[in-house]
Design an enzyme around this catalytic site. Structure first.
Site, PDB file in Angstrom:
ATOM      1  N   ARG A 215       0.867  -1.179   0.000  1.00  0.00           N
ATOM      2  CA  ARG A 215       0.000   0.000   0.000  1.00  0.00           C
ATOM      3  C   ARG A 215       0.904   1.230   0.000  1.00  0.00           C
ATOM      4  O   ARG A 215       1.983   1.207   0.612  1.00  0.00           O
ATOM      5  CB  ARG A 215      -0.883  -0.011   1.250  1.00  0.00           C
ATOM      6  CG  ARG A 215      -1.881   1.117   1.251  1.00  0.00           C
ATOM      7  CD  ARG A 215      -2.819   1.043   2.435  1.00  0.00           C
ATOM      8  NE  ARG A 215      -3.588   2.281   2.525  1.00  0.00           N
ATOM      9  CZ  ARG A 215      -4.196   2.690   3.614  1.00  0.00           C
ATOM     10  NH1 ARG A 215      -4.143   1.959   4.713  1.00  0.00           N
ATOM     11  NH2 ARG A 215      -4.862   3.836   3.611  1.00  0.00           N
ATOM     12  N   HIS A 216       0.471   2.287  -0.674  1.00  0.00           N
ATOM     13  CA  HIS A 216       1.294   3.509  -0.709  1.00  0.00           C
ATOM     14  C   HIS A 216       1.583   3.997   0.710  1.00  0.00           C
ATOM     15  O   HIS A 216       0.845   3.681   1.664  1.00  0.00           O
ATOM     16  CB  HIS A 216       0.556   4.602  -1.496  1.00  0.00           C
ATOM     17  CG  HIS A 216      -0.774   4.949  -0.886  1.00  0.00           C
ATOM     18  ND1 HIS A 216      -0.886   5.777   0.209  1.00  0.00           N
ATOM     19  CD2 HIS A 216      -2.025   4.553  -1.190  1.00  0.00           C
ATOM     20  CE1 HIS A 216      -2.144   5.879   0.555  1.00  0.00           C
ATOM     21  NE2 HIS A 216      -2.880   5.129  -0.280  1.00  0.00           N
ATOM     22  N   ASN A 222      -4.483  10.885   4.467  1.00  0.00           N
ATOM     23  CA  ASN A 222      -4.564   9.861   5.515  1.00  0.00           C
ATOM     24  C   ASN A 222      -4.559  10.520   6.884  1.00  0.00           C
ATOM     25  O   ASN A 222      -5.305  10.127   7.785  1.00  0.00           O
ATOM     26  CB  ASN A 222      -3.381   8.878   5.460  1.00  0.00           C
ATOM     27  CG  ASN A 222      -3.406   7.968   4.246  1.00  0.00           C
ATOM     28  OD1 ASN A 222      -2.374   7.524   3.770  1.00  0.00           O
ATOM     29  ND2 ASN A 222      -4.593   7.689   3.742  1.00  0.00           N
ATOM     30  N   ARG A 263       0.214   9.287  -5.015  1.00  0.00           N
ATOM     31  CA  ARG A 263       0.742   8.608  -3.819  1.00  0.00           C
ATOM     32  C   ARG A 263       1.350   7.232  -4.114  1.00  0.00           C
ATOM     33  O   ARG A 263       2.290   6.816  -3.432  1.00  0.00           O
ATOM     34  CB  ARG A 263      -0.342   8.518  -2.739  1.00  0.00           C
ATOM     35  CG  ARG A 263      -1.678   7.882  -3.165  1.00  0.00           C
ATOM     36  CD  ARG A 263      -2.721   8.303  -2.146  1.00  0.00           C
ATOM     37  NE  ARG A 263      -4.054   7.691  -2.253  1.00  0.00           N
ATOM     38  CZ  ARG A 263      -5.037   8.153  -3.024  1.00  0.00           C
ATOM     39  NH1 ARG A 263      -4.813   9.168  -3.839  1.00  0.00           N
ATOM     40  NH2 ARG A 263      -6.239   7.587  -2.994  1.00  0.00           N
ATOM     41  N   GLU A 288      -7.728   3.964  -6.709  1.00  0.00           N
ATOM     42  CA  GLU A 288      -8.524   3.662  -5.515  1.00  0.00           C
ATOM     43  C   GLU A 288     -10.021   3.778  -5.813  1.00  0.00           C
ATOM     44  O   GLU A 288     -10.428   4.483  -6.752  1.00  0.00           O
ATOM     45  CB  GLU A 288      -8.116   4.616  -4.372  1.00  0.00           C
ATOM     46  CG  GLU A 288      -8.823   4.390  -3.041  1.00  0.00           C
ATOM     47  CD  GLU A 288      -8.748   2.958  -2.486  1.00  0.00           C
ATOM     48  OE1 GLU A 288      -8.943   1.998  -3.251  1.00  0.00           O
ATOM     49  OE2 GLU A 288      -8.538   2.808  -1.263  1.00  0.00           O
ATOM     50  N   HIS A 357      -3.808   0.734  -3.286  1.00  0.00           N
ATOM     51  CA  HIS A 357      -4.508   1.470  -2.228  1.00  0.00           C
ATOM     52  C   HIS A 357      -5.230   0.479  -1.317  1.00  0.00           C
ATOM     53  O   HIS A 357      -5.275  -0.712  -1.604  1.00  0.00           O
ATOM     54  CB  HIS A 357      -5.535   2.399  -2.869  1.00  0.00           C
ATOM     55  CG  HIS A 357      -4.959   3.351  -3.869  1.00  0.00           C
ATOM     56  ND1 HIS A 357      -4.686   4.650  -3.576  1.00  0.00           N
ATOM     57  CD2 HIS A 357      -4.605   3.183  -5.169  1.00  0.00           C
ATOM     58  CE1 HIS A 357      -4.207   5.262  -4.651  1.00  0.00           C
ATOM     59  NE2 HIS A 357      -4.140   4.385  -5.637  1.00  0.00           N
TER      60      HIS A 357
HETATM   61  O1  F6P Z   1      -8.582   6.251   3.423  1.00  0.00           O
HETATM   62  C1  F6P Z   1      -7.833   5.759   2.394  1.00  0.00           C
HETATM   63  C2  F6P Z   1      -8.654   5.027   1.357  1.00  0.00           C
HETATM   64  O2  F6P Z   1      -7.787   4.475   0.434  1.00  0.00           O
HETATM   65  C3  F6P Z   1      -9.730   5.907   0.648  1.00  0.00           C
HETATM   66  O3  F6P Z   1      -9.246   6.641  -0.429  1.00  0.00           O
HETATM   67  C4  F6P Z   1     -10.781   4.903   0.274  1.00  0.00           C
HETATM   68  O4  F6P Z   1     -12.035   5.472  -0.011  1.00  0.00           O
HETATM   69  C5  F6P Z   1     -10.776   4.016   1.496  1.00  0.00           C
HETATM   70  O5  F6P Z   1      -9.436   3.978   1.959  1.00  0.00           O
HETATM   71  C6  F6P Z   1     -11.246   2.602   1.245  1.00  0.00           C
HETATM   72  O6  F6P Z   1     -11.435   1.952   2.470  1.00  0.00           O
HETATM   73  P1  F6P Z   1     -12.901   1.661   3.037  1.00  0.00           P
HETATM   74  O7  F6P Z   1     -13.578   0.860   1.978  1.00  0.00           O
HETATM   75  O8  F6P Z   1     -12.643   0.878   4.287  1.00  0.00           O
HETATM   76  O9  F6P Z   1     -13.611   2.953   3.274  1.00  0.00           O
END
Ligand code: F6P
Length: 404
Positions: A215-216, A222, A263, A288, A357
Site C-alpha cells: 500500500r502507498h 490519511n 501517492r 482507488e 490502495h
Molecule cells: O482512506 C484511504 C482510502 O484508500 C480511501 O481513499 C478509500 O475510499 C478508502 O481507503 C477505502 O477503504 P474503506 O472501503 O474501508 O472505506
C-alpha cells in the site's frame, strides 16, 4: 519412468504471450520430472546475426534476405529440438510466431518422430497489446531507436506478420488459447498427446511466483482521514517509501505497477531508483475506489452531512455503491483486468510488485485468496507492512511482512 516424447509448437502474432506460456509450461513440466526445453527463434536470431533486425522491413514477407534468414533460424531450431528428443529430452517447445501455413506444413513434415501439439495464443485487447509493445521495446535490440520510433517499428512488424497469419484450423492437434484470460477457446486432438491433462491444467491456471503487494505510504489525506482525491506523501510516507526501497534492494524487481495516483507513484519511485533495471507502469485499473459524492471528505464529515450514505455503506459495505462513484462490487471487474494486465506484461517474471490502495489491495488479495465477499472490505491493509503472495500449481503463500 517417463518415456513419451512431444513437440509443442507455439503459434501467434508478436506480443501475444507465447513466450510466457512456453516458460510456464517448461517450468511446470520440469517440476514434474518431464525434461522440457524451449527453442526460441527470436533469441537465436539475436545470437547469430549481427544484422539490424529491428527495422520492420526485415519482417516484410517480400524481403528475401529476411525471409531466408528467418527460415534458416527456424530450421536450426527444428533440428536442435529433434536432437533434444532423440537424446534424453521429453518435450521440445518451439517458440516462434509460426503464423503461416507454409511454415507449419514444413514443421509437420520435419517432425515425424513424435506427435505435435500446436498452441495458438490469442489476445486482441488493444490496451494490453499497446502496453505489451512498450515493454518489448525495452529490449536491448531497440536501444538504437528512440521510444516512438521503436513503437512504430514493432507495430509495423506485427502488421507484416498479420498479412501472412493463418489461424490454426486443419492441424491434427491444437489448442487455441485466450492468453490474457488463460481460457481454452477451442481444442482439436486427433493423436494421443502425452501429458495432455497436465498441460491443459498449466495453460488455464493463473500463476504468480512472487507478488509483493504494497500500500502507498502515508499521505496528507490519511492524516486528515479524508478519502479518495490525489494527495501526496507526507514526510513519513516518503520515509516509508525509502525504507521499502532499501528492503527490496535484496530482490530483483523488474516492474512496479502502480495506480495513476500520485501517492502510489511517489512510493514506487525510490524503489525503482534503487533497482538496476526497473520500470514503473501506472495502470488506471489500480486507482482507488471512487467515492463519488463523498470524494475528499472525511468519514466523520460523511456521517454528519450524509448519514444515509454512511449508514447504508456500513450495513453492506461490499455491495454498497457510492452515489456517482463505485463500490467494492463494481470495482471487481477492473481490478481483475488490472491483475491480468500485470501478469501478462510481466510474462512469468519471478518477482512482481503492485503498489495500490486500501480498497484496491483488498480486492487484489481476494483475487488470489478466497474470502467471503462480505469480509473483503475489512481485510487489514497496513502501510508499514506488505503482502507477499505466491500462487502456483504447487504452492500457495500469503504472508504479511514488515519491511523496516
Ligand atoms: O482512506 C484511504 C482510502 O484508500 C480511501 O481513499 C478509500 O475510499 C478508502 O481507503 C477505502 O477503504 P474503506 O472501503 O474501508 O472505506
Amino acid at each position: 519412468m517417463v518415456t513419451e516424447k512431444l513437440y509443442i509448437v507455439m503459434v501467434g502474432l508478436p506480443a501475444r504471450g507465447k513466450s510466457t506460456i512456453a516458460t510456464r509450461l517448461k517450468e511446470n513440466l520440469n517440476k514434474n520430472h518431464i525434461k522440457t526445453r524451449i527453442f526460441n527463434n527470436g533469441q537465436l536470431r539475436r545470437q547469430i546475426t549481427r544484422m539490424n533486425t529491428t527495422t520492420p522491413e526485415f519482417y516484410a514477407p517480400d524481403n528475401k534476405t529476411g525471409v531466408e534468414l528467418r527460415e534458416r533460424i527456424a530450421l536450426i531450431n527444428l533440428n536442435r529440438a529433434k536432437r533434444y528428443l532423440e537424446n534424453n529430452g521429453h518435450v521440445a517447445i518451439l517458440d516462434a510466431t509460426n503464423v503461416s501455413l507454409k511454415r507449419r506444413i514444413m514443421i509437420a513434415s520435419m517432425l515425424k518422430d513424435a506427435p505435435i501439439l500446436f498452441i495458438e495464443c490469442i489476445n486482441n485487447d488493444h490496451s494490453i497489446l499497446e502496453a505489451s509493445i512498450w515493454r518489448k521495446i525495452m529490449l536491448p535490440e531497440f536501444q538504437n531507436l528512440d521510444k516512438d520510433a521503436a513503437f512504430e517499428s514493432f507495430t509495423q512488424r506485427i502488421q507484416y506478420y498479420e498479412s501472412i497469419y493463418k489461424p490454426l484450423a486443419t492441424e491434427r492437434n491444437f489448442i487455441k488459447l485466450d492468453s490474457l484470460n488463460n481460457r481454452i477457446l477451442k481444442e482439436e486432438i486427433t493423436d494421443t498427446i502425452p501429458y495432455y491433462d497436465l498441460l491443459r491444467d498449466f495453460l488455464v491456471t493463473d500463476t504468480v511466483k512472487n507478488l509483493f503487494l504494497i500500500r502507498h505510504g502515508e499521505t496528507t489525506f490519511n492524516l486528515e482521514d479524508r478519502i479518495g482525491g490525489d494527495s501526496s506523501l507526507t514526510a513519513k510516507g516518503m520515509a516509508q517509501a525509502e525504507a521499502l526501497a532499501r528492503y527490496f534492494t535484496k530482490k530483483k524487481i523488474p516492474v512496479i505497477f502502480t495506480s495513476k495516483k500520485k501517492r502510489t507513484v511517489q512510493t514506487a519511485q525510490p524503489i525503482a531508483a534503487k533497482q538496476k533495471d526497473c520500470v514503473i507502469i501506472p495502470l488506471e485499473e489500480f486507482n482507488e475506489i471512487h467515492s463519488g459524492v463523498c470524494e475528499c471528505m472525511s468519514y466523520e464529515e460523511i456521517r454528519k452531512k450524509m448519514p444515509e450514505v454512511y449508514y447504508a455503506r456500513r450495513k453492506d459495505k461490499y455491495n454498497y455503491v457510492y452515489p456517482g462513484g463505485e463500490g467494492y462490487i463494481t470495482m471487481k471487474e477492473r481490478i481483475d483486468r488490472g491483475i491480468k494486465k500485470a501478469l501478462y506484461l510481466t510474462g512469468g517474471s519471478d518477482n512482481i510488485m503492485i503498489i495500490g490502495h486500501r480498497a484496491v489491495n483488498r480486492m487484489i488479495l481476494s483475487h488470489f485468496l478466497y474470502r467471503r465477499t462480505e469480509d473483503v472490505p475489512y481485510i487489514y491493509i497496513p502501510q508499514d507492512k506488505f503482502y507477499h503472495i505466491v500462487a502456483t500449481q504447487t504452492k500457495k503463500l500469503f504472508q504479511l511482512r514488515p519491511y523496516q
